[in-house]
Write an enzyme that holds these catalytic residues in place. Structure first.
Site, PDB file in Angstrom:
ATOM      1  N   ASP A  96       0.844  -1.205   0.000  1.00  0.00           N
ATOM      2  CA  ASP A  96       0.000   0.000   0.000  1.00  0.00           C
ATOM      3  C   ASP A  96       0.877   1.252   0.000  1.00  0.00           C
ATOM      4  OD1 ASP A  96      -2.269   1.557   0.032  1.00  0.00           O
ATOM      5  OD2 ASP A  96      -3.011   0.845   1.965  1.00  0.00           O
ATOM      6  N   GLY A  97       0.275   2.340  -0.439  1.00  0.00           N
ATOM      7  CA  GLY A  97       0.949   3.639  -0.418  1.00  0.00           C
ATOM      8  C   GLY A  97       0.801   4.297   0.948  1.00  0.00           C
TER       9      GLY A  97
ATOM     10  N   ASP B  35       0.706   8.602   2.854  1.00  0.00           N
ATOM     11  CA  ASP B  35       0.766  10.053   2.658  1.00  0.00           C
ATOM     12  C   ASP B  35       2.053  10.624   3.235  1.00  0.00           C
ATOM     13  OD1 ASP B  35      -1.854  10.111   1.522  1.00  0.00           O
ATOM     14  OD2 ASP B  35      -2.605   9.728   3.538  1.00  0.00           O
TER      15      ASP B  35
ATOM     16  N   LYS C   2      -1.655   7.594   6.839  1.00  0.00           N
ATOM     17  CA  LYS C   2      -2.442   7.124   5.709  1.00  0.00           C
ATOM     18  C   LYS C   2      -3.877   7.632   5.863  1.00  0.00           C
ATOM     19  CE  LYS C   2      -2.160   2.936   4.312  1.00  0.00           C
ATOM     20  NZ  LYS C   2      -2.308   3.486   2.960  1.00  0.00           N
ATOM     21  N   GLY C   3      -4.626   7.542   4.775  1.00  0.00           N
ATOM     22  CA  GLY C   3      -6.036   7.868   4.882  1.00  0.00           C
ATOM     23  C   GLY C   3      -6.477   9.107   4.144  1.00  0.00           C
TER      24      GLY C   3
ATOM     25  N   GLY D 252      -7.032   9.147   1.204  1.00  0.00           N
ATOM     26  CA  GLY D 252      -8.090   8.613   0.347  1.00  0.00           C
ATOM     27  C   GLY D 252      -9.289   8.107   1.149  1.00  0.00           C
TER      28      GLY D 252
ATOM     29  N   GLU E 258      -7.708  -0.309   5.626  1.00  0.00           N
ATOM     30  CA  GLU E 258      -6.260  -0.497   5.409  1.00  0.00           C
ATOM     31  C   GLU E 258      -5.596  -0.967   6.697  1.00  0.00           C
ATOM     32  OE1 GLU E 258      -5.500   2.818   1.902  1.00  0.00           O
ATOM     33  OE2 GLU E 258      -5.381   3.463   3.963  1.00  0.00           O
TER      34      GLU E 258
ATOM     35  N   LYS F 194       6.946  11.728  -0.253  1.00  0.00           N
ATOM     36  CA  LYS F 194       6.196  11.330   0.943  1.00  0.00           C
ATOM     37  C   LYS F 194       7.075  11.233   2.202  1.00  0.00           C
ATOM     38  CE  LYS F 194       2.405  10.670  -1.511  1.00  0.00           C
ATOM     39  NZ  LYS F 194       1.766   9.388  -1.704  1.00  0.00           N
TER      40      LYS F 194
HETATM   41  O1  LIG Z   1      -3.977   5.823   2.663  1.00  0.00           O
HETATM   42  C1  LIG Z   1      -4.362   5.893   1.527  1.00  0.00           C
HETATM   43  C2  LIG Z   1      -5.795   5.864   1.164  1.00  0.00           C
HETATM   44  O2  LIG Z   1      -6.616   5.848   2.300  1.00  0.00           O
HETATM   45  C3  LIG Z   1      -3.370   5.978   0.418  1.00  0.00           C
HETATM   46  O3  LIG Z   1      -2.554   4.869   0.446  1.00  0.00           O
HETATM   47  C4  LIG Z   1      -2.551   7.222   0.602  1.00  0.00           C
HETATM   48  O4  LIG Z   1      -3.457   8.321   0.650  1.00  0.00           O
HETATM   49  C5  LIG Z   1      -1.555   7.415  -0.531  1.00  0.00           C
HETATM   50  O5  LIG Z   1      -2.258   7.629  -1.709  1.00  0.00           O
HETATM   51  P1  LIG Z   1      -1.531   7.883  -3.105  1.00  0.00           P
HETATM   52  O6  LIG Z   1      -0.784   6.642  -3.433  1.00  0.00           O
HETATM   53  O7  LIG Z   1      -2.660   8.188  -4.042  1.00  0.00           O
HETATM   54  O8  LIG Z   1      -0.606   9.071  -2.925  1.00  0.00           O
END
Ligand SMILES: O=C(CO)[C@H](O)[C@H](O)COP(=O)(O)O
Length: 259
Positions: free
Chosen positions: A104-105, A107, A117-118, A120, A126, A144
């Site tokens: 997972d990515g 922020d 995170k979060g 999104g 997650e 990041k």
């Molecule tokens: O936590 C998240 C979603 O809830 C994402 O993993 C986080 O916001 C990173 O998003 P991106 O890869 O679009 O920069």
């Protein structure tokens, strides 16, 4: 820490190497992470513009027969829809309570691999899926990386129940007054321009904590947030990431928490 550029993962045109976009970097980090996926694994599928590259890559390798018998556990309805459309077999934590690996990515990532995170809005699912994972590989572009959580000017999100959400918002702001916290209910703008509360996959709202200063002890901050009635979960992922993959202009860096 090692640093390499994999030519297979960079754009086909060599001349593009100096003009990699942020999305190229996200894709490069995601592809590198998928190298950790092995046939037969239960894999947590993250959410966001970086994680979606990992989901696409997994489906590509399944189609090519280079991966087999993968079961994906999506962390949001968005990822669920993407994975279904790409033909990845899916399940959930009720049926597969132990996840081999999640990708997972994030922020924000601090030097100790603590995450925010979060952005999104998928932080709760997650955290559940990634918390159930033996390995959690975090994939980011270099923008990041922060010295401390809250350090990028982005918010620390907190998922709250809708009931009296302004009361909970106020309590959260009060909790971090010392760090110059401004707590804002996340809204979405409708087609007519009107604002309504953004609703998570779980039917909850999100309060974003904007911090002017370091909040100090992260474990203490986490406990204090979770003690507040009305709070469901927060977006600080402390001590959860096992591996960090960062793609930057000068290459890919892999950092293992226990390495
Ligand atoms: O936590 C998240 C979603 O809830 C994402 O993993 C986080 O916001 C990173 O998003 P991106 O890869 O679009 O920069």
């Amino acid at each position: 820490m090692g640093s390499t550029f994999d030519p297979l993962l960079t754009p086909a045109d060599d001349s593009a190497a100096v003009t990699l976009t942020q999305d190229d970097l996200k894709r490069i980090a995601a592809y590198k992470a998928v190298e950790y996926v092995e046939s037969g694994m239960v894999v947590g599928l993250g959410t966001g513009s970086t994680a979606k590259h990992a989901v696409s890559r997994i489906s590509e390798l399944l189609r090519e027969g280079k991966l087999r018998d993968i079961i994906g556990i999506p962390t949001s309805t968005t990822t669920h829809v993407q994975a279904i459309s790409l033909g990845i077999p899916l399940s959930d934590l009720d049926s597969h309570p132990v996840v081999d690996l999640s990708i997972d990515g994030a922020d924000e990532v601090d030097p100790a691999l603590n995450l925010v995170k979060g952005r999104g809005g998928s932080l709760l699912r997650e955290k559940m899926v990634e918390g159930a994972s033996k390995k959690f590989v975090v994939i980011v572009d270099e923008s990041k990386l922060v010295k401390h959580i809250g350090g990028s000017g982005l918010a620390v999100p907190v998922e709250v129940v809708p009931f009296c959400c302004n009361f909970t918002r106020g309590k959260l702001e009060e909790l971090f007054r010392g760090a110059g916290c401004k707590a804002k209910l996340r809204v979405k703008v409708g087609s007519g321009g009107g604002e309504t509360a953004a609703v998570t996959d779980n039917g909850n709202y999100v309060v974003d904590l904007y911090l002017e200063r370091d909040i100090g002890d992260l474990d203490a901050a986490s406990e204090a947030i979770l003690r507040l009635p009305g709070v469901v979960e927060h977006g600080m992922f402390l001590g959860m990431a096992t591996t960090l993959i960062v793609a930057g202009k000068f290459g890919v860096t892999v950092k293992d928490r226990f390495g």
